[in-house]
Design an enzyme around this catalytic site. Structure first.
Site, PDB file in Angstrom:
ATOM      1  N   GLU A   1     -37.030  40.610  31.051  1.00 17.02           N
ATOM      2  CA  GLU A   1     -37.942  40.053  30.052  1.00 17.02           C
ATOM      3  C   GLU A   1     -38.478  38.710  30.546  1.00 17.02           C
ATOM      4  O   GLU A   1     -37.729  37.778  30.802  1.00 17.02           O
ATOM      5  CB  GLU A   1     -37.160  39.858  28.739  1.00 17.02           C
ATOM      6  CG  GLU A   1     -37.895  39.090  27.676  1.00 17.02           C
ATOM      7  CD  GLU A   1     -36.987  38.783  26.469  1.00 17.02           C
ATOM      8  OE1 GLU A   1     -35.797  39.173  26.472  1.00 17.02           O
ATOM      9  OE2 GLU A   1     -37.485  38.144  25.533  1.00 17.02           O
TER      10      GLU A   1
ATOM     11  N   ASP B   1     -33.008  38.743  26.688  1.00 11.93           N
ATOM     12  CA  ASP B   1     -32.246  37.683  26.035  1.00 11.93           C
ATOM     13  C   ASP B   1     -31.422  38.226  24.879  1.00 11.93           C
ATOM     14  O   ASP B   1     -31.755  39.239  24.285  1.00 11.93           O
ATOM     15  CB  ASP B   1     -33.211  36.611  25.491  1.00 11.93           C
ATOM     16  CG  ASP B   1     -33.668  35.676  26.595  1.00 11.93           C
ATOM     17  OD1 ASP B   1     -32.903  35.493  27.558  1.00 11.93           O
ATOM     18  OD2 ASP B   1     -34.801  35.144  26.496  1.00 11.93           O
TER      19      ASP B   1
ATOM     20  N   ASP C   1     -31.366  37.531  21.910  1.00 14.12           N
ATOM     21  CA  ASP C   1     -31.934  37.114  20.623  1.00 14.12           C
ATOM     22  C   ASP C   1     -32.788  38.244  20.043  1.00 14.12           C
ATOM     23  O   ASP C   1     -32.824  39.357  20.582  1.00 14.12           O
ATOM     24  CB  ASP C   1     -32.777  35.831  20.795  1.00 14.12           C
ATOM     25  CG  ASP C   1     -33.905  36.044  21.805  1.00 14.12           C
ATOM     26  OD1 ASP C   1     -34.188  37.214  22.165  1.00 14.12           O
ATOM     27  OD2 ASP C   1     -34.499  35.039  22.245  1.00 14.12           O
TER      28      ASP C   1
ATOM     29  N   ASP D   1     -36.079  38.744  19.817  1.00 11.92           N
ATOM     30  CA  ASP D   1     -37.133  39.250  20.692  1.00 11.92           C
ATOM     31  C   ASP D   1     -36.556  40.152  21.774  1.00 11.92           C
ATOM     32  O   ASP D   1     -37.113  41.198  22.103  1.00 11.92           O
ATOM     33  CB  ASP D   1     -37.882  38.090  21.370  1.00 11.92           C
ATOM     34  CG  ASP D   1     -38.901  37.476  20.424  1.00 11.92           C
ATOM     35  OD1 ASP D   1     -39.198  38.120  19.392  1.00 11.92           O
ATOM     36  OD2 ASP D   1     -39.370  36.355  20.706  1.00 11.92           O
TER      37      ASP D   1
END
Ligand code: 1YM
Length: 640
Positions: free
Chosen positions: A430, A503, A505, A507
């Site tokens: 990403e 990540d 998180d 997203d």
């Protein structure tokens, strides 16, 4: 308790039989992991289902007891209690101690169920530390007990009386903890299959209850008068059906029962599942072939007859007519021939004809009687056909690119030097900055990096032709080397491991789910063969004196801190994102084969996974909101 005193030759043979099961449990139940453990339940339940199919039983209960034993009850005729002519002992004991007993000892009847290995009660007994069989028959309650892998500790005897009209069998078994990796039953695993068995056997009610959780004492009861039609409705519940009626067709010939239920939805993928004797035939077979052949033929005939398809139009293909189709095919066969490496395909050739006849007659009648629905269905197939032709052109572009130079298409993929796929891996990373660190931190011999810049298209809402206009998706297809759609070839996969590195998180989770949707819908064999992984970047870095320790979770952090002596105060930092790690850090924590932790993405239950993807990524908003609310805490561990 009556201890058995004398052993004769036939006893010894019996013990040797069960001993063989204990020595090689894998031969009888496949594995001794959690899957094998649950298999024991289905071996017992199968006997109750047979009784239901024979028309003598309409209710089954499955109870997980507090001590992690399982009880299965049915209201059938009860296993015969008389002395068995061949063994000289009661039929109940014979069924539970003689390998391969089961149906051979019965008086005919319609026997069609049977677990993967169809070996039944004696195998469960051999792999259990305690078994109690209770039979209700002719106003009496009979009981037999076994222990330590099937040794008789109480021969069948009358232990009480019951109402004259009560009949049935109750079996309680406790799996032998020395044989199985785990002895803890999973309610959800049992629930999915219990519900499936209820769908596949209309009118049969099955109750599942977990007595380990004291509060709930009624459990859940599954009963579907509509059978597989209700299964189709369930699978389409988060999709948008394009016609109201669920088409349900059935027929029978020479003891073989065939049944199909179907409904089209507005989506682009198909959900076609077939069963033989309640077992999922994941590789299809003659029952599926008969239906697919008839479906293609009938739709083409209808489209031509009604002039929707003109003379110079291309015919609709099997792929065109199954777009957005949800279908359950169920065949009950007294003598099924299972073929293929995993025995997942039906081989009986006479079933192809039966399936074709039943389906084509019924489906043709449906189209003629429902011209509005018929038009909607044919229109859908024709749109799919146009998209297929467009996709073919778009695909040619990706193919040409891959023929030229795989190392440098668009300068995106940074490939590894090694060409042997079995030792190569590709990281889908990403963002550009993490991509940069990954390129510097990788082992350039075996690790390829593909940084993902743009958004990945949600393929749950797009057809193959549209997906192929998406830059990121085209790059992924070319990098994998397998091709897509009809020309997909797993043997051409250029990497053994496909590692999604995002990540930790929201997203990151979103991108991961989009990628998994892409893989699941367009590259399913790659997922099924276990090539897809999620990287696990660390959550904390703990410096303590001269040592640096990276940990993946809060729990691991607490555990590590507790293990430290209290003199020097550890310095704890929360890791922000992949992009903030330098190449060395990224390598040491997330990429180095020796140090990293990967999470393998498995498809435990294809049908459930399919439903989960529709729920998460499909058109309907409400089911997605519910799913996320219910599963928010688990998202870190989302395993499809
Ligand atoms: C909880 C498990 O085993 N039910 C069950 C098993 C049998 C019968 C009925 C049965 C079958 C027949 C005749 C027949 C079995 N019987 C045999 C055997 N529930 C459970 N319910 N009468 C009763 O097939 O003709 C094996 S299983 F061999 F003894 F007939």
């Amino acid at each position: 308790m009556e201890e058995k005193q004398h052993y004769d030759a036939s006893d010894i043979q019996v013990l040797e039989g069960l001993e063989a099961v204990r020595k090689r449990p894998g031969m009888y139940i496949g594995t001794t992991d959690v899957k094998g453990l649950h298999h024991l339940v289905w071996e017992i339940v199968d006997n109750s289902i047979d009784e239901a199919l024979a028309g003598y039983c309409n209710h089954i209960e499955i109870i997980i007891n507090k001590d992690n034993s399982v009880t299965v009850k049915d209201n059938g005729r009860g296993i015969p209690v008389g002395i068995h002519a061949k063994t000289g002992i009661s039929t109940v004991e014979t069924v539970y101690t003689v390998l391969h007993a089961g149906g051979k000892f019965g008086g005919g009847g319609y026997k069609v169920s049977g677990g993967l290995h169809g070996v039944g009660a004696s195998v469960v007994n051999a792999l259990s530390s305690d078994v109690t069989v209770t039979v209700y028959k002719e106003g009496k309650i009979y009981e037999a007990k076994f222990a330590n892998g099937g040794k008789v500790v109480q021969s069948l005897k009358v232990i009480g009386s019951c109402e004259d009209n009560r009949t049935g069998t109750t079996v309680t078994f406790k799996p032998d903890a020395t044989i199985f990796d785990t002895d803890i039953f999973d309610y959800d695993t049992l629930r999915v299959r219990t519900r499936e068995l209820a769908f596949l056997n209309k009118g049969l009610s099955i109750t599942l209850r977990d007595d380990r959780t004291a509060e709930d004492t009624t459990g859940e009861t599954f009963m579907y008068e509509g059978g597989i039609s209700e299964y189709v409705k369930y699978l389409n519940q988060n999709k948008t059906p394009i016609h109201n009626e669920i088409i349900h067709l059935e027929g029978e010939e020479e003891g073989v029962m065939f049944e199909v239920a179907m409904q089209y939805n507005s989506g682009y993928s198909d959900s076609i599942y077939s069963f033989v004797n309640n077992i999922n035939t994941h590789d299809g077979g003659t029952h599926e072939e008969g239906v697919r052949r008839a479906l293609t033929r009938i739709i083409n005939n209808y489209a031509k007859r009604t002039n929707m398809l003109k003379n110079n139009d291309e015919s609709l293909t099997g792929d065109d007519v199954k777009e957005g189709l949800t279908m359950i095919i169920s065949c009950k066969h007294p003598n099924p021939q299972f073929e293929g490496q995993t025995k997942g395909r039906l081989g009986n050739s006479e079933v192809r004809k039966l399936a074709d006849n039943v389906f084509s007659e019924g489906f043709e009648r449906f189209l003629l009687e429902n011209p509005e629905e018929a038009k909607i269905i044919v229109d859908k197939a024709m749109t799919a056909s146009r998209a297929r032709i467009a996709a073919k052109k778009a695909r040619e572009l990706t193919r040409r690119k891959s023929d030229l130079d795989v190392v440098n298409f668009g300068g995106k993929l940074v490939d590894c030097k090694e060409k042997d796929p079995s030792i190569c891996e590709i990281f889908l990373v990403e963002g550009d900055s993490a991509g940069g660190s990954a390129i510097k931190g990788r082992n350039s011999m075996t690790q390829a990096i593909l940084p993902l810049r743009g958004k990945i298209l949600n393929v749950e809402k797009a057809r193959l032709d549209r997906a192929l206009t998406n830059e990121e998706i085209r790059t992924i297809i070319t990098a994998f080397g397998t091709g897509i759609g009809q020309e997909f070839d797993l043997n051409k996969l250029r990497y053994d491991k496909i590692i999604i590195m995002t990540d930790a998180d929201v997203d990151g989770s979103h991108i991961r789910v989009l990628l998994l949707t892409l893989f699941y819908r367009f590259f399913r064999p790659i997922v099924e063969a276990g090539h897809v992984y999620a990287a696990q970047p660390p959550l904390f870095c703990i410096k303590h004196g001269n040592t640096i320790k990276y940990v993946l979770s809060e729990e691991e952090k607490e555990e590590y801190l507790a293990s430290l002596k209290e003199n020097v105060k550890p310095d704890i930092t929360r890791m922000k994102g992949l992009g903030e790690m330098d190449a060395e850090e990224l390598n040491a924590t997330t990429m180095d084969i020796e140090k990293r932790v990967l999470r393998k993405i498995t498809v435990n239950d294809v049908i459930e996974a399919d439903a989960a993807f529709s729920r998460l990524m499909g058109e309907e908003v409400e089911p997605r909101r519910q799913f996320i609310e219910q599963n928010a805490v688990y998202v870190q561990n989302l395993d499809i």
